[in-house]
Enzyme design. Structure first.
Site, PDB file in Angstrom:
ATOM      1  N   ILE A   1     103.796  49.942  39.073  1.00  0.00           N
ATOM      2  CA  ILE A   1     104.830  50.058  39.680  1.00  0.00           C
ATOM      3  C   ILE A   1     105.542  48.593  39.871  1.00  0.00           C
ATOM      4  O   ILE A   1     106.827  48.670  39.877  1.00  0.00           O
ATOM      5  CB  ILE A   1     104.593  50.486  41.429  1.00  0.00           C
TER       6      ILE A   1
ATOM      7  N   ASP B   1     100.164  37.896  37.453  1.00  0.00           N
ATOM      8  CA  ASP B   1      99.009  38.968  37.071  1.00  0.00           C
ATOM      9  C   ASP B   1      97.844  38.360  36.280  1.00  0.00           C
ATOM     10  O   ASP B   1      98.013  37.621  35.474  1.00  0.00           O
ATOM     11  CB  ASP B   1      99.881  40.012  36.248  1.00  0.00           C
TER      12      ASP B   1
ATOM     13  N   ALA C   1      99.881  43.540  43.198  1.00  0.00           N
ATOM     14  CA  ALA C   1      98.535  43.245  42.778  1.00  0.00           C
ATOM     15  C   ALA C   1      97.353  43.929  43.854  1.00  0.00           C
ATOM     16  O   ALA C   1      96.963  43.208  44.631  1.00  0.00           O
ATOM     17  CB  ALA C   1      98.122  41.928  42.650  1.00  0.00           C
TER      18      ALA C   1
ATOM     19  N   TYR D   1      90.074  52.256  50.669  1.00  0.00           N
ATOM     20  CA  TYR D   1      91.628  51.923  50.069  1.00  0.00           C
ATOM     21  C   TYR D   1      92.546  51.847  51.161  1.00  0.00           C
ATOM     22  O   TYR D   1      93.239  50.810  51.345  1.00  0.00           O
ATOM     23  CB  TYR D   1      91.911  52.516  48.873  1.00  0.00           C
TER      24      TYR D   1
ATOM     25  N   ILE E   1      91.672  71.586  38.011  1.00  0.00           N
ATOM     26  CA  ILE E   1      92.369  71.402  39.265  1.00  0.00           C
ATOM     27  C   ILE E   1      91.354  71.389  40.336  1.00  0.00           C
ATOM     28  O   ILE E   1      90.307  72.236  40.333  1.00  0.00           O
ATOM     29  CB  ILE E   1      93.124  72.932  39.558  1.00  0.00           C
TER      30      ILE E   1
ATOM     31  N   ARG F   1      88.061  67.609  45.374  1.00  0.00           N
ATOM     32  CA  ARG F   1      87.502  66.329  45.072  1.00  0.00           C
ATOM     33  C   ARG F   1      87.379  65.765  46.497  1.00  0.00           C
ATOM     34  O   ARG F   1      88.121  65.729  47.599  1.00  0.00           O
ATOM     35  CB  ARG F   1      88.464  65.610  44.417  1.00  0.00           C
TER      36      ARG F   1
ATOM     37  N   GLY G   1      87.465  63.688  49.762  1.00  0.00           N
ATOM     38  CA  GLY G   1      88.542  62.658  50.380  1.00  0.00           C
ATOM     39  C   GLY G   1      90.074  63.223  50.178  1.00  0.00           C
ATOM     40  O   GLY G   1      91.054  62.248  50.612  1.00  0.00           O
ATOM     41  N   ASP G   2      90.137  64.234  49.856  1.00  0.00           N
ATOM     42  CA  ASP G   2      91.699  64.785  49.614  1.00  0.00           C
ATOM     43  C   ASP G   2      92.109  65.589  50.586  1.00  0.00           C
ATOM     44  O   ASP G   2      91.724  66.576  50.865  1.00  0.00           O
ATOM     45  CB  ASP G   2      91.691  65.718  48.235  1.00  0.00           C
TER      46      ASP G   2
HETATM   47  N1  UFG Z   1      94.195  66.559  40.964  1.00  0.00           N
HETATM   48  C1  UFG Z   1      93.793  67.509  40.163  1.00  0.00           C
HETATM   49  N2  UFG Z   1      93.382  67.198  39.245  1.00  0.00           N
HETATM   50  C2  UFG Z   1      93.268  65.928  38.499  1.00  0.00           C
HETATM   51  C3  UFG Z   1      93.872  64.639  39.168  1.00  0.00           C
HETATM   52  C4  UFG Z   1      94.330  65.311  40.433  1.00  0.00           C
HETATM   53  O1  UFG Z   1      93.477  68.407  40.721  1.00  0.00           O
HETATM   54  O2  UFG Z   1      92.673  65.844  37.147  1.00  0.00           O
HETATM   55  C5  UFG Z   1      95.027  66.743  42.471  1.00  0.00           C
HETATM   56  C6  UFG Z   1      94.299  65.890  43.334  1.00  0.00           C
HETATM   57  O3  UFG Z   1      93.077  66.542  43.831  1.00  0.00           O
HETATM   58  C7  UFG Z   1      95.337  65.822  44.431  1.00  0.00           C
HETATM   59  C8  UFG Z   1      96.694  65.731  43.667  1.00  0.00           C
HETATM   60  O4  UFG Z   1      96.039  66.237  42.366  1.00  0.00           O
HETATM   61  O5  UFG Z   1      95.277  67.160  45.185  1.00  0.00           O
HETATM   62  C9  UFG Z   1      97.267  64.628  43.216  1.00  0.00           C
HETATM   63  O6  UFG Z   1      96.102  63.603  42.713  1.00  0.00           O
HETATM   64  P1  UFG Z   1      96.182  62.115  42.333  1.00  0.00           P
HETATM   65  O7  UFG Z   1      95.016  61.688  41.891  1.00  0.00           O
HETATM   66  O8  UFG Z   1      97.514  62.201  41.413  1.00  0.00           O
HETATM   67  O9  UFG Z   1      96.903  61.423  43.527  1.00  0.00           O
HETATM   68  P2  UFG Z   1      96.299  61.260  45.146  1.00  0.00           P
HETATM   69  O10 UFG Z   1      97.103  62.104  45.901  1.00  0.00           O
HETATM   70  O11 UFG Z   1      94.821  61.352  45.005  1.00  0.00           O
HETATM   71  O12 UFG Z   1      96.739  59.735  45.314  1.00  0.00           O
HETATM   72  C10 UFG Z   1      97.806  58.938  45.537  1.00  0.00           C
HETATM   73  C11 UFG Z   1      97.872  57.614  45.194  1.00  0.00           C
HETATM   74  C12 UFG Z   1      96.738  56.730  45.767  1.00  0.00           C
HETATM   75  C13 UFG Z   1      97.294  57.216  47.570  1.00  0.00           C
HETATM   76  C14 UFG Z   1      97.284  58.474  48.006  1.00  0.00           C
HETATM   77  C15 UFG Z   1      97.805  58.787  49.273  1.00  0.00           C
HETATM   78  O13 UFG Z   1      97.649  57.473  43.589  1.00  0.00           O
HETATM   79  O14 UFG Z   1      97.093  55.292  45.650  1.00  0.00           O
HETATM   80  O15 UFG Z   1      98.083  59.417  46.850  1.00  0.00           O
HETATM   81  O16 UFG Z   1      96.977  59.562  49.571  1.00  0.00           O
HETATM   82  F1  UFG Z   1      96.441  56.391  48.287  1.00  0.00           F
END
Ligand code: UFG
Length: 333
Positions: free
Chosen positions: A13, A32, A75, A142, A207, A282, A284-285
């Site tokens: 970013i 950096d 950073a 985080y 997924i 996963r 914490g989602d």
């Molecule tokens: N996902 C999959 N398969 C993958 C990767 C991700 O199904 O291989 C799903 C995840 O479970 C989630 C969605 O796709 O439902 C998005 O996942 P990402 O890892 O791309 O992003 P996140 O939502 O986990 O994280 C982002 C930012 C973080 C921030 C967060 C806020 O990368 O820095 O949003 O919740 F903290």
């Protein structure tokens, strides 16, 4: 001429923000340690200082040498899952690191700070869309580290007069529309690059959960183009320099997009199938995360230019297709 110190300006970013600053006629000095950033990503910087954010004397020297009047602080470590496994590393980099930057600013009397915050400060939302009045309750280290700095900013303003803008990104995605900059993480954990790699036959793809309480059973997120994030940073900086009060802004497109929607978009844009297996959820989602960005639109005049998911995926796929090795500077493990 004064300049902006951009910590993490060689990262994903940050590098897009540096390009936007340069286009806006603002000198950007990238600071950096290149642990996750790439020298080639800092191509629009007027200078690159290699240093660690915890090295306060090195920061102070860079601030003095380049007549810095503002800092954009990108950073940080930014993987939710890793933060659960290694809170020590996250508190060290993200809290101690940011405090070191702020303390260098206090010592050098630098008054403006733009901070990379995150939707993770909200934890599991109690209502959507998430606006700035939504309660903050992080569910991982985080999000806690980012919220700790947001809170510290109030006290640094009262005591030392540093005004700040904290920008809480939802899901940063896409790549520079000119194809010069993109996302290069090792390992790559984000949905869009992983789905693109799967479509290109470079990787397997899963997924994470299709049994959520959402229309198609997969998680809903708010994907925001990295160039739109960059333009928000430029607006935030201009506002601070013009005397605006400190603020916190949520940054998303306000369009809930499911994992399956993203997979469909990748298939449309690339014209190839994504072979997706369904894996367990996963940890914490949250099921649903999407923003209201009405406040920054109203107060700073921010409007996204790349809202459509196919446009976001299109820029990401052009970068990833053309740069299978990312910036190509990764040393073999
Ligand atoms: N996902 C999959 N398969 C993958 C990767 C991700 O199904 O291989 C799903 C995840 O479970 C989630 C969605 O796709 O439902 C998005 O996942 P990402 O890892 O791309 O992003 P996140 O939502 O986990 O994280 C982002 C930012 C973080 C921030 C967060 C806020 O990368 O820095 O949003 O919740 F903290």
């Amino acid at each position: 001429m004064s300049s902006v110190l951009v910590t993490g300006g060689a990262g994903y970013i940050g590098s897009h923000a540096v390009k936007a600053l340069q286009a806006n006629g603002t000198r950007a000095v990238v600071y950096d340690n290149l642990s996750a950033g790439h020298r080639a990503a800092a191509r629009y910087a007027s200078a690159l200082v290699e240093g660690d954010i915890r090295d306060t004397p090195c920061l102070r020297e860079a601030m003095r040498e380049h007549h810095v009047d503002a800092v954009m602080h990108f950073a940080a470590w930014a993987s939710v899952g890793d933060s659960v496994r290694d809170p020590s590393g996250y508190y060290n980099n993200n809290v101690l690191g940011a405090l070191s930057v702020l303390d260098a600013m206090v010592a050098e009397r630098i008054p403006h700070f733009v901070f990379s915050s995150t939707a993770a400060v909200f934890g599991n939302p109690v209502r959507t869309p998430i606006d700035e009045t939504h309660p903050t309750a992080p569910i991982n280290a985080y999000g806690e580290t980012k919220l700790a700095i947001e809170r510290a900013l109030r006290h640094y303003e009262t005591a030392y007069g540093i005004r700040s803008m904290a920008l809480r990104y939802f899901n940063a995605a896409g790549a520079d529309p000119d194809g010069e900059l993109g996302e290069d993480h090792a390992p790559e954990r984000h949905l869009i690059p992983r789905a693109i790699d799967a479509a290109l036959g470079r990787d397997t793809f899963a997924i994470f959960g299709d049994d959520y309480d959402t229309p198609d059973g997969t998680c809903l997120r708010d994907y925001i183009h990295v160039t739109d994030l960059a333009s928000a940073h430029v607006l935030a900086l201009d506002a601070l320099r013009a005397g605006a009060a400190s603020a916190r802004y949520n940054l998303g497109n306000g369009r809930p997009t499911s994992v399956k929607d993203v997979v469909g978009s990748v298939e449309r844009v690339l014209g190839r199938k994504v072979r997706a297996a369904v894996a367990p959820r996963r940890q914490g989602d949250p099921a649903v995360l999407f923003a209201s960005s009405a406040r920054i639109t109203h107060e700073l005049g921010w409007t996204p230019a790349f809202e459509d998911i196919d446009v976001i995926v299109g820029t990401a796929s052009r970068w990833r297709d053309a740069h299978p090795q990312g910036y190509g500077d990764r040393t073999a493990a």
